[in-house]
Design a protein around this motif. Sequence first.
Motif, short mmCIF file in Angstrom:
data_model
loop_
_atom_site.label_atom_id
_atom_site.label_comp_id
_atom_site.label_asym_id
_atom_site.label_seq_id
_atom_site.Cartn_x
_atom_site.Cartn_y
_atom_site.Cartn_z
N GLN A 105 45.52 -17.96 10.16
CA GLN A 105 44.84 -16.69 10.38
C GLN A 105 45.68 -15.54 9.84
OE1 GLN A 105 43.25 -16.12 14.26
NE2 GLN A 105 42.64 -14.02 13.86
N ALA A 106 45.02 -14.68 9.05
CA ALA A 106 45.67 -13.49 8.49
C ALA A 106 45.93 -12.47 9.60
CB ALA A 106 44.78 -12.87 7.41
N SER A 135 40.60 -21.11 0.65
CA SER A 135 40.46 -19.85 -0.09
C SER A 135 41.85 -19.33 -0.43
CB SER A 135 39.71 -18.82 0.75
OG SER A 135 39.65 -17.58 0.06
N GLY A 187 44.69 -7.14 3.44
CA GLY A 187 44.16 -8.28 2.68
C GLY A 187 44.99 -8.55 1.45
N GLY A 200 50.94 -14.16 8.36
CA GLY A 200 49.93 -14.80 9.18
C GLY A 200 50.49 -15.79 10.18
N HIS A 247 42.11 -15.95 -1.04
CA HIS A 247 42.02 -14.54 -0.62
C HIS A 247 41.84 -14.44 0.88
CE1 HIS A 247 41.67 -13.27 -4.80
NE2 HIS A 247 40.91 -14.35 -4.97
N TYR A 248 42.45 -13.41 1.44
CA TYR A 248 42.30 -13.16 2.87
C TYR A 248 42.06 -11.68 3.12
CZ TYR A 248 47.10 -11.33 2.88
OH TYR A 248 48.21 -10.59 2.64
N SER A 257 41.07 -12.80 8.81
CA SER A 257 40.31 -13.93 8.26
C SER A 257 41.07 -15.24 8.45
CB SER A 257 39.99 -13.69 6.78
OG SER A 257 41.17 -13.63 6.02
N GLN A 258 40.33 -16.33 8.38
CA GLN A 258 40.92 -17.65 8.57
C GLN A 258 40.73 -18.51 7.33
OE1 GLN A 258 39.15 -19.24 12.17
NE2 GLN A 258 40.56 -18.07 13.45
N ILE A 259 41.75 -19.32 7.05
CA ILE A 259 41.73 -20.23 5.91
C ILE A 259 42.10 -21.62 6.43
CG2 ILE A 259 42.90 -20.85 3.75
CD1 ILE A 259 43.19 -17.84 3.20
#
Length: 163
Positions: free
Chosen positions: A130-131, A61, A137, A97, A63-64, A68-70
């Motif tokens: 991780q954000a 993704s 965001g 992050g 966007h965070y 949130s995790q990517i």
Amino acid sequence: MHKLLNINIIFHFTWILVAVSAFPDGAPVDACVRSRPNQPNHGQARPQPPEKNPYQLLQSSAHYGPGSQITVTIQGSDTFKGFLIQGRDVATNNWIGDFIATPNTKVHSECSAITHADPKPKAQATFIWQAPLNSPGGQVYFTGTVLKEYSTFWSDLVSQSVQ
């Protein structure tokens, strides 16, 4: 004469061992802030031309939100031995992050980076970023270097989102 020859042989053998094993456990944290950021300090070696890059840096993704995790993945048509990947905010280009440590990786939280922890050939590597929990965001991208061998590497790779 033999003593001088033996010292010379020992010196060259030691130098070869150091050169072969340099940074087998990942890039040092100062790789984040060198004059050539995200590039290994491998003597005279310079990055390979981008058009010959066999690797992709993919993110789940762009966007965070807070905490949130990517998922971030390195993959390609050839194996690689090392990497240094950073998370950066799209709006500010600042490090942001943290990566979550996994087996065979080392995290540099000081600069939102992750690196290899062994020199074994890898077909693919997947990480979790991780954000920050206190972040409002935004958008993130990942950039860095992938090393095929000590002197064969591609720098300034930029991730692609696979949403």
